[in-house]
Design a protein around this motif. Structure first.
Motif, PDB file in Angstrom:
ATOM      1  N   PHE A   1      53.443  60.486  78.340  1.00  0.00           N
ATOM      2  CA  PHE A   1      54.319  59.974  79.396  1.00  0.00           C
ATOM      3  C   PHE A   1      55.658  59.500  78.858  1.00  0.00           C
ATOM      4  O   PHE A   1      56.595  59.272  79.622  1.00  0.00           O
ATOM      5  CB  PHE A   1      53.618  58.847  80.163  1.00  0.00           C
TER       6      PHE A   1
ATOM      7  N   ASP B   1      53.067  59.073  69.496  1.00  0.00           N
ATOM      8  CA  ASP B   1      53.654  59.662  70.707  1.00  0.00           C
ATOM      9  C   ASP B   1      55.156  59.426  70.831  1.00  0.00           C
ATOM     10  O   ASP B   1      55.896  60.274  71.329  1.00  0.00           O
ATOM     11  CB  ASP B   1      52.966  59.110  71.961  1.00  0.00           C
TER      12      ASP B   1
ATOM     13  N   PRO C   1      47.203  51.834  81.368  1.00  0.00           N
ATOM     14  CA  PRO C   1      46.709  51.693  79.999  1.00  0.00           C
ATOM     15  C   PRO C   1      47.859  51.191  79.125  1.00  0.00           C
ATOM     16  O   PRO C   1      48.844  51.899  78.916  1.00  0.00           O
ATOM     17  CB  PRO C   1      46.299  53.119  79.617  1.00  0.00           C
ATOM     18  N   SER C   2      47.759  49.956  78.620  1.00  0.00           N
ATOM     19  CA  SER C   2      48.973  49.312  78.104  1.00  0.00           C
ATOM     20  C   SER C   2      48.973  49.093  76.602  1.00  0.00           C
ATOM     21  O   SER C   2      47.943  48.861  75.985  1.00  0.00           O
ATOM     22  CB  SER C   2      49.169  47.969  78.800  1.00  0.00           C
TER      23      SER C   2
ATOM     24  N   ASN D   1      52.765  48.500  74.488  1.00  0.00           N
ATOM     25  CA  ASN D   1      53.971  47.675  74.388  1.00  0.00           C
ATOM     26  C   ASN D   1      54.454  47.167  75.755  1.00  0.00           C
ATOM     27  O   ASN D   1      55.474  46.525  75.853  1.00  0.00           O
ATOM     28  CB  ASN D   1      55.063  48.479  73.702  1.00  0.00           C
TER      29      ASN D   1
ATOM     30  N   ASN E   1      55.380  50.518  80.461  1.00  0.00           N
ATOM     31  CA  ASN E   1      54.875  51.142  81.673  1.00  0.00           C
ATOM     32  C   ASN E   1      54.502  50.063  82.703  1.00  0.00           C
ATOM     33  O   ASN E   1      54.864  50.148  83.887  1.00  0.00           O
ATOM     34  CB  ASN E   1      53.641  51.969  81.254  1.00  0.00           C
TER      35      ASN E   1
ATOM     36  N   ALA F   1      47.612  54.794  70.848  1.00  0.00           N
ATOM     37  CA  ALA F   1      48.908  54.340  71.378  1.00  0.00           C
ATOM     38  C   ALA F   1      48.805  52.950  71.993  1.00  0.00           C
ATOM     39  O   ALA F   1      49.814  52.346  72.339  1.00  0.00           O
ATOM     40  CB  ALA F   1      49.442  55.340  72.398  1.00  0.00           C
ATOM     41  N   MET F   2      47.561  52.460  72.139  1.00  0.00           N
ATOM     42  CA  MET F   2      47.367  51.115  72.679  1.00  0.00           C
ATOM     43  C   MET F   2      46.891  50.149  71.606  1.00  0.00           C
ATOM     44  O   MET F   2      46.513  49.017  71.908  1.00  0.00           O
ATOM     45  CB  MET F   2      46.348  51.157  73.821  1.00  0.00           C
TER      46      MET F   2
ATOM     47  N   HIS G   1      43.216  57.444  76.503  1.00  0.00           N
ATOM     48  CA  HIS G   1      43.997  56.300  76.997  1.00  0.00           C
ATOM     49  C   HIS G   1      43.761  56.113  78.498  1.00  0.00           C
ATOM     50  O   HIS G   1      43.519  54.994  78.964  1.00  0.00           O
ATOM     51  CB  HIS G   1      45.495  56.507  76.723  1.00  0.00           C
TER      52      HIS G   1
ATOM     53  N   THR H   1      48.568  58.690  80.802  1.00  0.00           N
ATOM     54  CA  THR H   1      49.714  58.644  79.895  1.00  0.00           C
ATOM     55  C   THR H   1      49.763  59.779  78.877  1.00  0.00           C
ATOM     56  O   THR H   1      50.750  59.933  78.184  1.00  0.00           O
ATOM     57  CB  THR H   1      49.725  57.295  79.140  1.00  0.00           C
TER      58      THR H   1
HETATM   59  C1  LIG Z   1      52.961  54.683  74.574  1.00  0.00           C
HETATM   60  C2  LIG Z   1      51.633  54.978  75.170  1.00  0.00           C
HETATM   61  C3  LIG Z   1      50.892  54.001  75.865  1.00  0.00           C
HETATM   62  C4  LIG Z   1      51.363  52.557  75.976  1.00  0.00           C
HETATM   63  O1  LIG Z   1      52.449  52.448  76.837  1.00  0.00           O
HETATM   64  P1  LIG Z   1      53.326  51.090  76.881  1.00  0.00           P
HETATM   65  O2  LIG Z   1      54.408  51.371  77.828  1.00  0.00           O
HETATM   66  O3  LIG Z   1      53.804  50.885  75.482  1.00  0.00           O
HETATM   67  O4  LIG Z   1      52.419  50.000  77.322  1.00  0.00           O
HETATM   68  C5  LIG Z   1      49.684  54.363  76.446  1.00  0.00           C
HETATM   69  N1  LIG Z   1      49.202  55.624  76.327  1.00  0.00           N
HETATM   70  C6  LIG Z   1      49.878  56.582  75.652  1.00  0.00           C
HETATM   71  C7  LIG Z   1      49.271  57.929  75.543  1.00  0.00           C
HETATM   72  C8  LIG Z   1      51.113  56.308  75.056  1.00  0.00           C
HETATM   73  O5  LIG Z   1      51.766  57.271  74.389  1.00  0.00           O
END
Ligand SMILES: *Cc1c(COP(=O)(O)O)cnc(C)c1O
Length: 493
Positions: A113, A145, A265-266, A268, A271, A321-322, A397, A420
């Motif tokens: 995403f 990512d 799914p968080s 940083n 989102n 990523a989380m 995720h 995501t």
């Molecule tokens: C970056 C990412 C997240 C986390 O998103 P944030 O905006 O940083 O909370 C979750 N899933 C995937 C696959 C990502 O690449």
């Protein structure tokens, strides 16, 4: 206009325009730029937008923010969505159960995403750099990512150079190949012997290194940043939440004005912050559910008001990523709810004591908007298998959101979960889930196996990676990073 989350140190302007905030994202006292006020949207706005496509909706929302970027440039930036799977809309809202919808945000060039924001953001940043006749360097450290999406958006863009550090052996094959095959003169990709934290710390110390800064100055290069705290990314992350709501209206699932849940799914918190801003602007969201893996700092914080990393160690999970301890965008929520003085106090406490606590009243305010749960890898893998059997493929995720859907949803209204990443980025984990084993598969064999057994499509941008030429083959010790980046900057004007 944009103001600072930790107040102003009187060395910087008190208020800045959007273009300033995205080119120079570091604010007073280490704070973040944040909008002074948010525009409002209401039922008549949704009514007006229900027959419009994604790009038109986006332009209308961006115009409400009244930012100092011409419509023509915004339009060009949004035209990059034409390269996503479906030309009329970059996202896809899929119904998987009567009250469960997946907002698929991964149909862009790197299948995560991050493209939703980084694609248009890259165009705008490069436009501003050219307009000012200045050269900018963007440094990124990635766990998988962000790197590919940042390289993809800035490849061959004028006045911008990107250096991307990844932990050698710490990403999936697909993620690594997405980076090391990215062929453009203005990009440099470097593998580091160490983990993601090592890469990130190496960058942080470069930023304050006087030699390094002198070298940049001598070469007429300014530093900017494309990480997820840059408001130029956040603004595009508000839009897809609003679009998912309008899509539910279009699909006759809700009437305009009815409320929905959104589950995110968080990591940083970029989102999730986008959803928070959308809610504040007037999007009828009952609650924002925050999903985490066993690195459950956000769950603890939202449930108890205490953000405490003093005894925490980062754990590796199937949703890398989380995997995070310091979730940077939470700061903007603290600022929005409690003001700059309190925000500064809390952030200083985090830096000094590795901990901060909200008061009871503050916690009540936080919980007006957010609820949170976390799940472990077992839950995520079982969830993937369960939904594969129901003919829906979700990545690890996205699967963490199902726990929130099961446990937090109390009202009989639709729940939208944000997807995501595409499964193709995490194929070995997907195959482990489907086969209920823990074998180590390579990305290539897992991709082929899943595509065969589930008849699932692998996009050409993924399948072609394995035969692409490797352009960046540098893997170095941390101590050599400064030298490596400096020679890239000097050799490549
Ligand atoms: C970056 C990412 C997240 C986390 O998103 P944030 O905006 O940083 O909370 C979750 N899933 C995937 C696959 C990502 O690449």
């Amino acid at each position: 206009m944009f103001i600072e989350t930790r107040g102003n140190d009187s060395n910087r302007p008190k208020k800045v325009e959007f273009s300033y905030a995205i080119l120079n994202p570091s604010a007073s006292f280490g704070g973040l730029y944040t909008p002074e006020s948010l525009p409002k949207i209401d039922n008549s706005f949704f009514e007006k937008m229900r027959n419009e496509n994604y790009k038109t909706l986006s332009l209308n929302i961006l115009k409400l923010f009244n930012i100092d970027i011409e419509d023509r440039v915004l339009q060009e930036a949004l035209n990059l969505y034409d390269n996503f799977d479906n030309k009329t809309t970059p996202t896809l809202l899929t119904k998987v159960k009567s009250d469960l919808f997946v907002n698929e945000l991964y149909h862009g060039p790197t299948r995560a995403f991050k493209d939703m924001a980084l694609q248009p953001f890259g165009h705008i940043l490069s436009f501003l750099a050219k307009k000012e006749s200045k050269k900018y360097l963007i440094l990124v450290a990635t766990s998988g990512d962000t790197g590919p999406a940042t390289l993809e958006t800035f490849a061959n863009k004028e006045n911008i150079k990107v250096v991307c550090l990844y932990p050698d052996g710490g990403t999936s094959d697909v993620q690594r190949l997405q980076m090391v095959t990215e062929n453009a003169k203005n990009l440099k990709v470097i593998g580091i012997k160490g983990n993601f934290d090592d890469a990130q710390n190496a960058l942080k110390s470069l930023l304050t290194d006087s030699d390094f800064n002198k070298m940049l100055k001598d070469n007429n290069i300014n530093l900017s940043a494309a990480n997820s705290v840059n408001f130029g990314r956040i603004i595009f992350q508000i839009i897809y939440h609003i679009s998912s709501y309008i899509e539910l209206v279009k699909q006759n699932e809700i009437e305009i004005g009815e409320k929905i849940y959104i589950t995110i799914p968080s990591g940083n918190f970029g989102n999730a912050l986008g959803a928070y801003y959308a809610k504040k602007m007037g999007l009828p969201i009952e609650k924002i559910f925050i999903a985490s893996n066993i690195n459950n700092i956000l769950t603890e914080f939202i449930n108890s008001g205490v953000y405490d990393i003093s005894n925490k160690k980062l754990l590796n999970t199937t949703s890398p990523a989380m995997d995070i301890l310091i979730s940077s965008n939470v700061e903007r929520v603290l600022f929005d709810k409690f003001g700059s003085a309190r925000c500064k106090e809390l952030m200083e406490s985090l830096a000094k004591n590795k901990k901060y606590s909200l008061t009871k009243d503050e916690l009540v305010l936080l919980q007006e908007d957010f609820e949170a749960v976390f799940c472990d890898d077992n839950f995520a893998l079982e969830t993937i298998k369960h939904y594969v059997n129901k003919e829906y493929i979700m990545d690890p995720h996205t699967a963490t959101c199902i726990k929130a859907y099961n446990e937090l949803k109390t009202k009989d209204i639709p729940c939208v979960i944000c997807s995501t990443a595409e499964w193709t980025k995490f194929a070995p984990t997907m195959l482990n889930a489907i086969r209920n084993d823990d074998k180590k598969y390579s990305d290539k064999e897992a991709l082929e196996e899943i595509s065969k057994t589930l008849n699932a499509k692998i996009p050409e941008c993924i399948s072609s990676l394995f035969s692409k030429k490797i352009v960046h083959d540098v893997v170095i010790e941390k101590s050599d990073i400064k030298k490596e980046i400096s020679s890239f900057i000097k050799g490549n004007q």
